[in-house]
Design an enzyme around this catalytic site. Structure first.
Site, PDB file in Angstrom:
ATOM      1  N   TYR A   7      -1.882  -0.637  10.096  1.00  9.54           N
ATOM      2  CA  TYR A   7      -2.291  -0.981   8.925  1.00  9.54           C
ATOM      3  C   TYR A   7      -0.949  -0.855   7.825  1.00  9.54           C
ATOM      4  O   TYR A   7      -0.619  -1.557   7.958  1.00  9.54           O
ATOM      5  CB  TYR A   7      -3.712  -0.054   8.326  1.00  9.54           C
ATOM      6  CG  TYR A   7      -3.575  -0.562   6.463  1.00  9.54           C
ATOM      7  CD1 TYR A   7      -4.147  -2.464   6.684  1.00  9.54           C
ATOM      8  CD2 TYR A   7      -3.657   0.140   6.268  1.00  9.54           C
ATOM      9  CE1 TYR A   7      -4.425  -2.180   5.037  1.00  9.54           C
ATOM     10  CE2 TYR A   7      -3.167   0.163   5.066  1.00  9.54           C
ATOM     11  CZ  TYR A   7      -4.353  -1.263   3.934  1.00  9.54           C
ATOM     12  OH  TYR A   7      -3.858  -1.460   2.968  1.00  9.54           O
ATOM     13  N   SER A  21       0.213  -0.950   0.051  1.00  7.10           N
ATOM     14  CA  SER A  21       0.063  -0.047   0.116  1.00  7.10           C
ATOM     15  C   SER A  21       0.529   1.105  -0.181  1.00  7.10           C
ATOM     16  O   SER A  21       1.965   1.268   0.247  1.00  7.10           O
ATOM     17  CB  SER A  21      -0.945   0.375   1.667  1.00  7.10           C
ATOM     18  OG  SER A  21      -1.947   1.244   1.124  1.00  7.10           O
TER      19      SER A  21
HETATM   20  N1  LIG Z   1      -8.929  -0.218  -1.575  1.00  3.78           N
HETATM   21  C1  LIG Z   1      -8.212  -0.022  -1.616  1.00  3.78           C
HETATM   22  O1  LIG Z   1      -7.746   1.552  -0.830  1.00  3.78           O
HETATM   23  C2  LIG Z   1      -6.319  -0.778  -1.405  1.00  3.78           C
HETATM   24  C3  LIG Z   1      -5.231   0.787  -0.827  1.00  3.78           C
HETATM   25  C4  LIG Z   1      -4.433   0.207  -1.143  1.00  3.78           C
HETATM   26  C5  LIG Z   1      -3.873  -1.260  -0.698  1.00  3.78           C
HETATM   27  N2  LIG Z   1      -5.005  -1.784  -0.371  1.00  3.78           N
HETATM   28  C6  LIG Z   1      -4.388  -3.829  -0.422  1.00  3.78           C
HETATM   29  O2  LIG Z   1      -4.990  -4.205  -1.691  1.00  3.78           O
HETATM   30  C7  LIG Z   1      -5.555  -5.861  -1.339  1.00  3.78           C
HETATM   31  C8  LIG Z   1      -7.165  -6.670  -2.030  1.00  3.78           C
HETATM   32  O3  LIG Z   1      -7.969  -4.976  -0.879  1.00  3.78           O
HETATM   33  P1  LIG Z   1      -8.580  -4.424  -1.185  1.00  3.78           P
HETATM   34  O4  LIG Z   1      -9.413  -3.129  -1.829  1.00  3.78           O
HETATM   35  O5  LIG Z   1      -9.649  -5.369  -2.686  1.00  3.78           O
HETATM   36  O6  LIG Z   1     -10.700  -5.170  -0.294  1.00  3.78           O
HETATM   37  P2  LIG Z   1     -11.563  -6.729  -0.887  1.00  3.78           P
HETATM   38  O7  LIG Z   1     -11.903  -5.866  -1.453  1.00  3.78           O
HETATM   39  O8  LIG Z   1     -11.582  -5.737   0.757  1.00  3.78           O
HETATM   40  O9  LIG Z   1     -10.981  -7.523  -1.207  1.00  3.78           O
HETATM   41  C9  LIG Z   1      -9.756  -7.943   0.401  1.00  3.78           C
HETATM   42  C10 LIG Z   1     -10.382  -9.706  -0.413  1.00  3.78           C
HETATM   43  O10 LIG Z   1      -9.097  -9.951   0.530  1.00  3.78           O
HETATM   44  C11 LIG Z   1      -9.805 -11.934   1.515  1.00  3.78           C
HETATM   45  N3  LIG Z   1      -9.453 -11.770   2.274  1.00  3.78           N
HETATM   46  C12 LIG Z   1      -9.834 -11.035   3.750  1.00  3.78           C
HETATM   47  N4  LIG Z   1      -9.275 -11.766   4.775  1.00  3.78           N
HETATM   48  C13 LIG Z   1      -9.177 -12.782   4.400  1.00  3.78           C
HETATM   49  C14 LIG Z   1      -8.832 -14.341   5.288  1.00  3.78           C
HETATM   50  N5  LIG Z   1      -8.166 -14.861   6.540  1.00  3.78           N
HETATM   51  N6  LIG Z   1      -8.571 -15.511   4.137  1.00  3.78           N
HETATM   52  C15 LIG Z   1      -8.814 -15.690   2.947  1.00  3.78           C
HETATM   53  N7  LIG Z   1      -9.019 -13.942   2.567  1.00  3.78           N
HETATM   54  C16 LIG Z   1      -9.193 -13.344   2.950  1.00  3.78           C
HETATM   55  C17 LIG Z   1     -11.065 -11.136   0.984  1.00  3.78           C
HETATM   56  O11 LIG Z   1     -12.481 -12.396   1.466  1.00  3.78           O
HETATM   57  P3  LIG Z   1     -12.701 -13.428   1.429  1.00  3.78           P
HETATM   58  O12 LIG Z   1     -14.018 -12.403   2.944  1.00  3.78           O
HETATM   59  O13 LIG Z   1     -13.844 -14.174   0.500  1.00  3.78           O
HETATM   60  O14 LIG Z   1     -11.812 -14.231   2.678  1.00  3.78           O
HETATM   61  C18 LIG Z   1     -11.290 -10.374  -0.619  1.00  3.78           C
HETATM   62  O15 LIG Z   1     -11.072 -11.149  -1.118  1.00  3.78           O
HETATM   63  C19 LIG Z   1      -5.507  -5.799   0.443  1.00  3.78           C
HETATM   64  O16 LIG Z   1      -4.136  -6.043   0.509  1.00  3.78           O
HETATM   65  C20 LIG Z   1      -5.590  -4.210   0.698  1.00  3.78           C
HETATM   66  O17 LIG Z   1      -4.701  -3.901   2.262  1.00  3.78           O
HETATM   67  C21 LIG Z   1      -5.947  -1.685  -0.331  1.00  3.78           C
END
Ligand SMILES: NC(=O)c1ccc[n+]([C@@H]2O[C@H](COP(=O)([O-])OP(=O)(O)OC[C@H]3O[C@@H](n4cnc5c(N)ncnc54)[C@H](OP(=O)(O)O)[C@@H]3O)[C@@H](O)[C@H]2O)c1
Length: 250
Positions: free
Chosen positions: A158, A145
């Protein structure tokens, strides 16, 4: 080779593929020709994604697992290698973000973020690395991130997990690159429109409000960066990609 089919014959394992960045990445990798193994906990969402990819002429299977359970992760990897023979690309994307002031002393949320964002990444690394070393090739993409470069208030822990992911990615390049031909990329997105804050509706509403006049990234924008990194020639290791909304002032 054109990017359209640049990953033909590659096997890509994507964590957190049931939503957001992981789901978009699974689609994009499949469009680029990879066989995708999509993993997360929500089976119905994975099944929907896999049938969509297969209906469009791509190739994908799903495997449910919780990244906090090392035994389940090992099983996902073992089954994938048994079925597909190899794993060329691991996208360590599953993650959670819990926002609270540090003075709230919310140790449950801190622990949950460490368990998913750091230990989950390590579990997949541990399970996949021996296969990649044996192959003498592979690409590990860790989704960090912008917070892994610069913390912001309410997100100290985080950010700490994403600093850890960045440090790990750097170290992996040193230990696995020249010695084993394994490439490592730390993707650092800024604000992406996803469900990352779905379990904190008040914070999500406040952030949405703050962004009403600004354009966020979409998950596909991050997926494009990931496909760029993994489609680069073998001798090119794209170590870090910081990808932010043009309108993000931080
Ligand atoms: N959105 C942003 O602004 C942003 C910015 C920078 C970085 N990121 C990073 O991008 C990545 C993806 O996030 P996103 O924004 O796409 O969020 P999201 O839409 O909430 O997706 C998160 C994913 O992680 C999975 N997950 C969460 N806990 C889990 C567990 N215990 N075991 C297996 N899978 C798990 C969820 O699947 P299930 O619930 O089905 O298990 C879901 O598929 C993360 O690492 C986040 O920190 C996001």
């Amino acid at each position: 080779m054109s990017q359209a089919q640049s990953l033909l014959g590659k096997v890509a394992l994507v964590t957190g593929a049931s939503a957001g960045i992981g789901q978009a990445t699974a689609r994009s990798l499949a469009e680029a020709g990879a066989h995708v193994v999509a993993t997360a906990r929500r089976e119905d969402r994975l099944e929907g994604l896999v049938s969509e990819i297969n209906c469009k002429g791509g190739s994908a299977v799903s495997r449910t697992a919780d990244v906090t359970e090392p035994g389940a992760i090992q099983q996902v990897v073992s089954e994938t290698v048994a079925e597909s023979g190899r794993i060329d690309i691991l996208v360590n994307n599953a993650g959670i973000m819990r926002i609270s002031d540090i003075t709230e002393n919310n140790i449950e949320d801190w622990t949950a973020m460490v368990d998913v964002n750091i230990k989950g990444v390590l579990h997949f690394l541990s399970a996949v690395m021996p296969n990649m070393i044996q192959q003498g090739s592979g690409h590990i993409v860790n989704v960090g991130s912008v917070a892994g470069r610069r913390p912001f208030p309410g997100a100290s822990v985080y950010a700490a997990t994403k600093f850890a992911v960045r440090a790990l990615s750097w170290g992996l390049h040193l230990e696995l690159g020249a010695a084993h031909g394994i490439r490592v990329t730390d993707i650092q997105p800024g604000y992406v429109s996803t469900d990352l804050l779905a379990d904190q509706p008040e914070t999500q509403a406040a952030w949405s409000e703050a962004w009403t006049e600004r354009r966020t990234l979409e998950p596909e924008d991050v997926a494009r960066s990931i496909v760029f990194a993994v489609s680069s020639p073998d001798h090119v290791s794209v170590s870090e990609i910081l990808v932010r909304p043009t309108d993000q002032p931080t």
